[in-house]
Design an enzyme around this catalytic site. Structure first.
Site, short mmCIF file in Angstrom:
data_model
loop_
_atom_site.label_atom_id
_atom_site.label_comp_id
_atom_site.label_asym_id
_atom_site.label_seq_id
_atom_site.Cartn_x
_atom_site.Cartn_y
_atom_site.Cartn_z
N HIS A 86 -5.41 1.01 -6.54
CA HIS A 86 -4.44 2.58 -6.03
C HIS A 86 -3.85 2.21 -4.31
O HIS A 86 -5.02 1.67 -3.81
CB HIS A 86 -5.39 3.31 -5.84
CG HIS A 86 -6.14 4.05 -7.02
ND1 HIS A 86 -7.52 4.10 -6.85
CD2 HIS A 86 -5.50 4.10 -8.43
CE1 HIS A 86 -7.76 4.73 -8.74
NE2 HIS A 86 -6.60 4.42 -9.22
N HIS A 98 -5.39 9.62 -5.56
CA HIS A 98 -5.88 9.24 -6.17
C HIS A 98 -7.43 9.77 -6.68
O HIS A 98 -7.87 10.93 -5.44
CB HIS A 98 -6.07 7.95 -7.17
CG HIS A 98 -6.80 7.31 -5.55
ND1 HIS A 98 -5.84 6.85 -4.58
CD2 HIS A 98 -8.24 6.22 -5.35
CE1 HIS A 98 -6.99 6.65 -3.68
NE2 HIS A 98 -7.96 6.09 -3.65
N TYR A 136 -17.78 3.48 -14.90
CA TYR A 136 -17.36 4.18 -13.20
C TYR A 136 -17.80 5.14 -13.46
O TYR A 136 -17.07 6.34 -14.21
CB TYR A 136 -16.02 4.02 -12.98
CG TYR A 136 -15.57 4.25 -11.24
CD1 TYR A 136 -16.26 4.01 -10.28
CD2 TYR A 136 -14.42 4.66 -11.33
CE1 TYR A 136 -16.73 4.27 -9.09
CE2 TYR A 136 -14.58 4.67 -9.37
CZ TYR A 136 -15.49 4.94 -8.55
OH TYR A 136 -14.75 5.40 -7.91
N HIS A 180 -7.96 11.97 -3.31
CA HIS A 180 -8.14 11.34 -1.75
C HIS A 180 -6.77 10.58 -1.54
O HIS A 180 -6.47 9.73 -2.64
CB HIS A 180 -9.18 10.25 -0.46
CG HIS A 180 -9.30 9.14 -2.04
ND1 HIS A 180 -10.45 9.20 -2.83
CD2 HIS A 180 -9.30 7.98 -1.12
CE1 HIS A 180 -11.09 7.90 -3.37
NE2 HIS A 180 -10.23 7.19 -2.21
N GLU A 188 -6.67 0.03 -1.63
CA GLU A 188 -7.84 -0.24 -2.95
C GLU A 188 -7.34 -0.74 -4.32
O GLU A 188 -7.33 -0.39 -5.32
CB GLU A 188 -8.72 1.05 -2.78
CG GLU A 188 -8.79 1.88 -2.12
CD GLU A 188 -9.18 3.66 -2.45
OE1 GLU A 188 -9.61 3.46 -3.75
OE2 GLU A 188 -9.73 4.33 -1.22
N HIS A 192 -20.29 13.89 0.59
CA HIS A 192 -20.00 12.73 -0.04
C HIS A 192 -19.61 11.67 1.15
O HIS A 192 -18.29 11.91 1.63
CB HIS A 192 -18.91 12.51 -1.50
CG HIS A 192 -18.79 11.54 -2.04
ND1 HIS A 192 -19.31 11.31 -3.72
CD2 HIS A 192 -18.61 10.04 -1.71
CE1 HIS A 192 -19.51 10.20 -3.61
NE2 HIS A 192 -18.91 9.29 -2.98
#
Length: 425
Positions: free
Chosen positions: A358, A364, A343, A328, A334, A285
């Site tokens: 975050h 998160h 989402y 992560h 963010e 990803h």
């Protein structure tokens, strides 16, 4: 005459009255029709040529003509102030704010949620929510603290600016440069959305590096308006944001009176559906930086003062790959909003018009339901459709306003409750 000129940061020459633009001189001794020449500078005079942004405006009256400003007592939630107490490193999330009360225009309907620098530092970004129910009929707004990226979530905006008119709908964004005066009309009678207020280096398109010449947001898809002006001798209120506070003065005319202009500093709009998404076709990803539409760099290369990133409809094809955003912790902070749909990293609790935060090094990622579903999904090509989320990422940690802290969801941490412990052999 065209309504819009394509291209990001292009030099545009446009006049609403033929002959209004001077030829060969920016500030002639006697501009046509008795107009006043004024330069609007978005960067220092000596900024490198490729970064220098300014426009010459030819207007009915000089903007210097106004009485003193006094403190504006309205828009009580449109502020820069944050709590002074130590801020816990908690993840935070908010429901959409309530619909605007009758008679609330865009400025009075602003709610500041997150701020991370003093605007006087010429760094940082603030995130606001807005809910409006009335046109700005005889009110004008100008922001001396930064440029404003407007992100409608419900209801269209018509932005009447000094440099032209912009119609922007949900799924599109519009930018008003620092200092440009404008007023907002509501063609649908009401509107809701987000504003990213950038106090730092001007938003620009990110470098593409190994991607090459094509991909992400294409410069030609950004649209700058043609010259338009409002010749009105009726009273107008001018509200100005300056050093984090709001100030007001009274004018006997509309200041949206620029008959002609030329330059490369101007409002623009962009349709997010034109973003050319880049993604993996093998495994893993990629980092969310591949979804960057705009960036405002800091003094440290590669560390953005602010990035505007979107998560649009796209194909997911990675093999042996956990496809939603992984768990992560990030040195960047963010702030995320949702324009439409759902989402893909959260099963519930994050609604269109809502917001999440975050901050720096806050752990998160997907909630339990999303993790379970993605871990057991058949990994065939899958298209994520019917969604548009965005993120305003910054190298500076955000401080929520007092209003934001008092109205956050009380149970957001429960999104990560119940994960089973890994079983070693």
């Amino acid at each position: 005459m065209t309504d819009y000129f394509p291209g990001f940061g292009n030099h545009v020459s446009t006049e609403a009255v033929p002959g209004a633009l001077p030829v060969g001189r920016n500030s002639p001794q006697k501009p046509a029709f008795g107009l006043y020449a004024e330069q609007l500078s978005g960067t220092a005079f000596t900024a490198p040529r490729h970064e220098n942004r300014r426009s010459w405006l030819y207007r009915l009256r000089p903007t210097a003509e106004h009485p003193p400003f006094v403190a504006y007592e309205g828009a009580s939630r449109f502020i820069a102030g944050t709590i002074d107490a130590p801020l816990p490193p908690n993840r935070l999330r908010w429901d959409p704010i309530a619909d605007a009360a009758a008679g609330t225009d865009l400025i009075d309907g602003m709610t500041t949620m997150l701020v991370n620098r003093d605007p006087a530092d010429l760094e940082g970004v603030a995130v606001h929510l807005y809910a409006a129910s009335r046109d700005m009929d005889s009110r004008i707004f100008a922001n001396s603290d930064g440029e404003m990226l407007l992100i409608p979530q419900a209801g269209r905006l018509q932005l009447l600016t000094e440099l032209g008119r912009i119609d922007v709908a949900p799924g599109q964004i519009a930018l008003i440069p620092r200092g440009v005066r404008f007023r907002a009309l509501l063609p649908d009678g009401a509107g809701r959305g987000y504003v990213a207020e950038n106090h730092g280096a001007l938003f620009r398109l990110p470098d593409l590096g190994p991607i090459g010449a094509n991909g992400l947001a294409n410069p030609r898809d950004f649209e700058t308006p043609a010259a338009w002006f409002e010749d009105s001798d009726s009273p107008f209120e001018l509200i100005q944001k300056y050093m984090g506070s709001l100030w007001t003065t009274q004018l006997d005319h509309s200041p949206l009176d620029v008959v002609a202009w030329h330059g490369n500093l101007a409002p623009w709009r962009y349709d997010l559906a034109r973003f050319n998404t880049i993604n993996t076709v093998s495994f893993d990803h990629p980092d969310p930086s591949i979804f960057t539409v705009l960036t405002s760099p800091s003094d440290v290369p590669g560390r953005a003062n602010a990035d505007f990133v979107i998560f649009p409809p796209r194909w997911m094809v990675g093999e042996d790959t956990f496809r939603p955003p992984w768990f992560h912790r990030n040195v960047m902070s963010e702030a995320m909003g949702l324009i439409d749909g759902a989402y893909d990293a959260k099963a519930e609790g994050f609604a269109p018009g809502g917001l999440s935060l975050h901050n720096l090094m806050a752990g998160h990622g997907p909630d339990l339901a999303t993790w379970q579903s993605a871990s057991n999904a058949e990994l065939k090509p899958h298209k994520i459709e019917g969604t548009m989320a965005f993120m305003v990422e910054s190298c500076w940690a955000y401080r929520p306003t007092r209003y934001a802290l008092e109205h956050s969801q009380p149970d957001y941490d429960a999104a990560w409750k119940g994960f089973p412990k890994a079983q070693l052999p």
